[in-house]
Design an enzyme around this catalytic site. Structure first.
Site, PDB file in Angstrom:
ATOM      1  N   LYS A   1      29.808  31.041 -13.478  1.00 46.23           N
ATOM      2  CA  LYS A   1      30.957  30.829 -12.844  1.00 46.23           C
ATOM      3  C   LYS A   1      31.932  32.173 -13.058  1.00 46.23           C
ATOM      4  CE  LYS A   1      34.999  27.632 -12.375  1.00 46.23           C
ATOM      5  NZ  LYS A   1      35.822  26.476 -12.922  1.00 46.23           N
TER       6      LYS A   1
ATOM      7  N   SER B   1      36.850  23.059  -9.693  1.00 50.02           N
ATOM      8  CA  SER B   1      36.747  24.535  -9.209  1.00 50.02           C
ATOM      9  C   SER B   1      35.385  25.114  -9.146  1.00 50.02           C
ATOM     10  CB  SER B   1      37.892  25.302 -10.059  1.00 50.02           C
ATOM     11  OG  SER B   1      37.526  25.106 -11.402  1.00 50.02           O
TER      12      SER B   1
ATOM     13  N   SER C   1      36.612  20.133 -13.724  1.00 51.20           N
ATOM     14  CA  SER C   1      35.848  21.097 -12.854  1.00 51.20           C
ATOM     15  C   SER C   1      34.394  21.416 -12.935  1.00 51.20           C
ATOM     16  CB  SER C   1      36.651  22.643 -12.780  1.00 51.20           C
ATOM     17  OG  SER C   1      37.738  22.354 -12.147  1.00 51.20           O
TER      18      SER C   1
HETATM   19  N1  GLN Z   1      41.136  20.296 -10.148  1.00 53.54           N
HETATM   20  C1  GLN Z   1      41.789  20.297 -11.493  1.00 53.54           C
HETATM   21  C2  GLN Z   1      43.078  21.451 -11.211  1.00 53.54           C
HETATM   22  O1  GLN Z   1      43.127  21.971 -10.128  1.00 53.54           O
HETATM   23  C3  GLN Z   1      41.063  20.615 -12.390  1.00 53.54           C
HETATM   24  C4  GLN Z   1      40.612  22.147 -12.565  1.00 53.54           C
HETATM   25  C5  GLN Z   1      39.596  22.696 -13.574  1.00 53.54           C
HETATM   26  O2  GLN Z   1      39.022  21.662 -14.320  1.00 53.54           O
HETATM   27  N2  GLN Z   1      39.440  23.906 -13.702  1.00 53.54           N
HETATM   28  O3  GLN Z   1      43.658  21.962 -12.309  1.00 53.54           O
END
Ligand code: GLN
Length: 481
Positions: A79, A154, A178
């Site tokens: 990532k 994400s 994420s």
């Molecule tokens: N979707 C969550 C956010 O927008 C979690 C994102 C993540 O785990 N990096 O913060």
């Protein structure tokens, strides 16, 4: 050979049997990425020289008859929030366009030491802020199960890459879900270890008290192998825990009969899609058939988790992202007459809308007069959420829930309403806030063919049990439910 169904185990078998070379495997994956990425948007950049050099090193080891490390020749994707020496690392943001870090993240270094072949960097929401990969500063990523739909986020690029056969395994990051949510949306396995289990050194910080690095894989066994490689104390990360790393793969075959599973009633209320509920209930029944003792438990503060998470995560983000000032990293807006104008223009141009929204929310939550009302209060709620888990784990060995309230949604469906998007994380943020390990394993599909994820949580540092349960579930046909 179908590269789309390879596992770490299979790669090792093929290499040892000389059915394929590590170089051929890397080339086949790079060719598949070339063919598929335009449509999928899973990768932001590739590093073929680095991949081929590593693969050739593995091939030499094989020719010399040397013992192979656990990930020898396994093509992996990283990532883009995880730094890679000399390879562009943007965190999905324009503000880091063309940034080439001078060092490797510990997790990346450990993967390569274990023989993994790094293919490139995967698409993600900007600075990992999002649940759909639509907040990428470059282009959105699509779900291989249905190209009209998001892969989740994400770590959407990592999930799509593994699901579509562009990499055998990938690293993602999880701050509020994420890793687990995109794994669930794409029909693969996603594992977040206990906070501190995996070093965050080289993970571009979003919310430091919540950030984790972890694997996305096609099987639970592969997740166990990946975690075993990247886990463990790292002197470069003071929050990495000095707790021995067990042999996760060896724990997989232990019988699950008699283990106590808790089903928290708060995770099955309003907002849960009927088809997801039906699949997860079938999954829980399957675990019961395997001899687990299933009972209802309560995590009473669950309702406050989203509010608590979005205060703490934005507060920490506003502080972490102050470093992108146009002086030290990548983007610097030209032609500014004063230092202040340069800051304004660099940050105004370099950050996307969601990142700006979070910096503003977080700055507000931390500012004088509001700190006690928001940030401090959220910290207190976090302590209550933590206690919910600790108390539940006095009665049960693991907690089982849906990973997300819905299957993958359509691109554009939630982009106009940030709150709607935030609610996609309702069942995952709790694990990050409590610091417990969590995993999403495939649990069948909806009628339209969209994957559903089953989520498991266990006690702090009990990833072996998490993997053991998920493995038993997978073996019992959980994927096919
Ligand atoms: N979707 C969550 C956010 O927008 C979690 C994102 C993540 O785990 N990096 O913060």
């Amino acid at each position: 050979m179908d590269v789309a169904t390879l596992t770490i185990e299979k790669v090792q078998e093929l290499l040892r049997g000389r059915a394929v070379t590590a170089r051929e495997l890397a080339e086949q994956h790079l060719a598949r990425i070339e063919a598929r990425n335009r449509e999928l948007g899973a990768f932001l950049s590739l590093c073929p020289e680095r991949a081929l050099a590593q693969a050739e090193g593995i091939d030499r080891k094989i020719s010399a008859g040397e013992l192979l490390p656990p990930l020898a020749g396994v093509p992996v994707a990283i990532k883009d929030v995880i730094v890679t020496r000399g390879v562009p690392t943007t965190a999905g943001s324009r503000i880091l366009e063309n940034y080439r870090p001078p060092y490797d993240a510990t997790a990346v270094a450990r993967l390569e030491q274990a023989g993994a072949v790094i293919l490139g960097k995967t698409n993600c929401d900007e600075f990992a802020m999002g649940s759909s990969t639509e907040n990428s500063g470059y282009f959105p990523c699509r779900n291989p199960a249905d190209l009209e739909r998001v892969p989740g986020g994400s770590s959407g690029g990592s999930a799509a890459a593994v699901a579509d056969g562009l990499a055998v395994a990938a690293l993602g990051s999880d701050t509020g879900g994420s890793i687990r949510q995109p794994a669930g949306f794409c029909g693969i396995v996603g594992l977040m270890g206990t906070y501190g289990r995996v070093s965050r050194y080289g993970l571009i910080a979003f919310a430091s008290s919540l950030d984790h690095i972890g694997p996305l894989t096609r099987t639970v066994r592969d997740a166990a192998v990946m975690l075993g490689v990247i886990a463990g104390r790292d002197p470069n990360d003071s929050t990495s825990a000095d707790v021995p790393v067990p042999d996760y793969a060896a724990a997989l075959e232990r019988p699950v009969r008699g283990l106590k599973l808790g089903v928290p009633k708060e995770y099955f209320g309003a907002g849960l899609d009927a088809e997801v509920r039906a699949q997860v209930e079938k999954g829980i029944a399957r675990l019961g058939e395997l001899g687990c003792e299933v009972r209802e438990v309560s995590l009473p503060h669950t309702d406050f988790a989203i509010a608590c998470y979005y205060i703490i995560a934005t507060a920490e983000a506003s502080s972490n992202l102050a470093r992108y000032d146009g002086v030290r990293y990548a983007l610097r807006a030209p032609e500014a007459e004063t230092l202040e104008a340069m800051y304004h223009r660099t940050r105004g141009r370099g950050f996307g809308a969601e990142v700006k929204r979070r910096i503003m929310l977080g700055t507000y939550a931390l500012s004088a007069g509001y700190y006690e009302a928001y940030y401090l209060k959220a910290q207190k709620v976090r302590a209550l959420l933590y206690r919910d888990f600790v108390e539940a784990f006095q009665q049960v060995d693991a907690i089982v829930t849906p990973t997300s309230p819905t299957p993958a949604f359509k691109l554009g469906e939630k982009t106009d309403d940030p709150l709607e998007m935030y609610l996609a994380d309702i069942y995952t943020v709790t694990g990050d806030l409590a610091g417990v390990p969590g995993l999403s394993v495939p649990c069948g599909k909806t009628k339209a063919g969209l994957p559903v994820g089953l989520q498991l949580f266990t006690r702090h540092f009990d990833e072996a049990r998490l993997l053991q349960l998920a493995h038993a579930f997978e073996e019992a046909g959980g994927f096919a439910l």
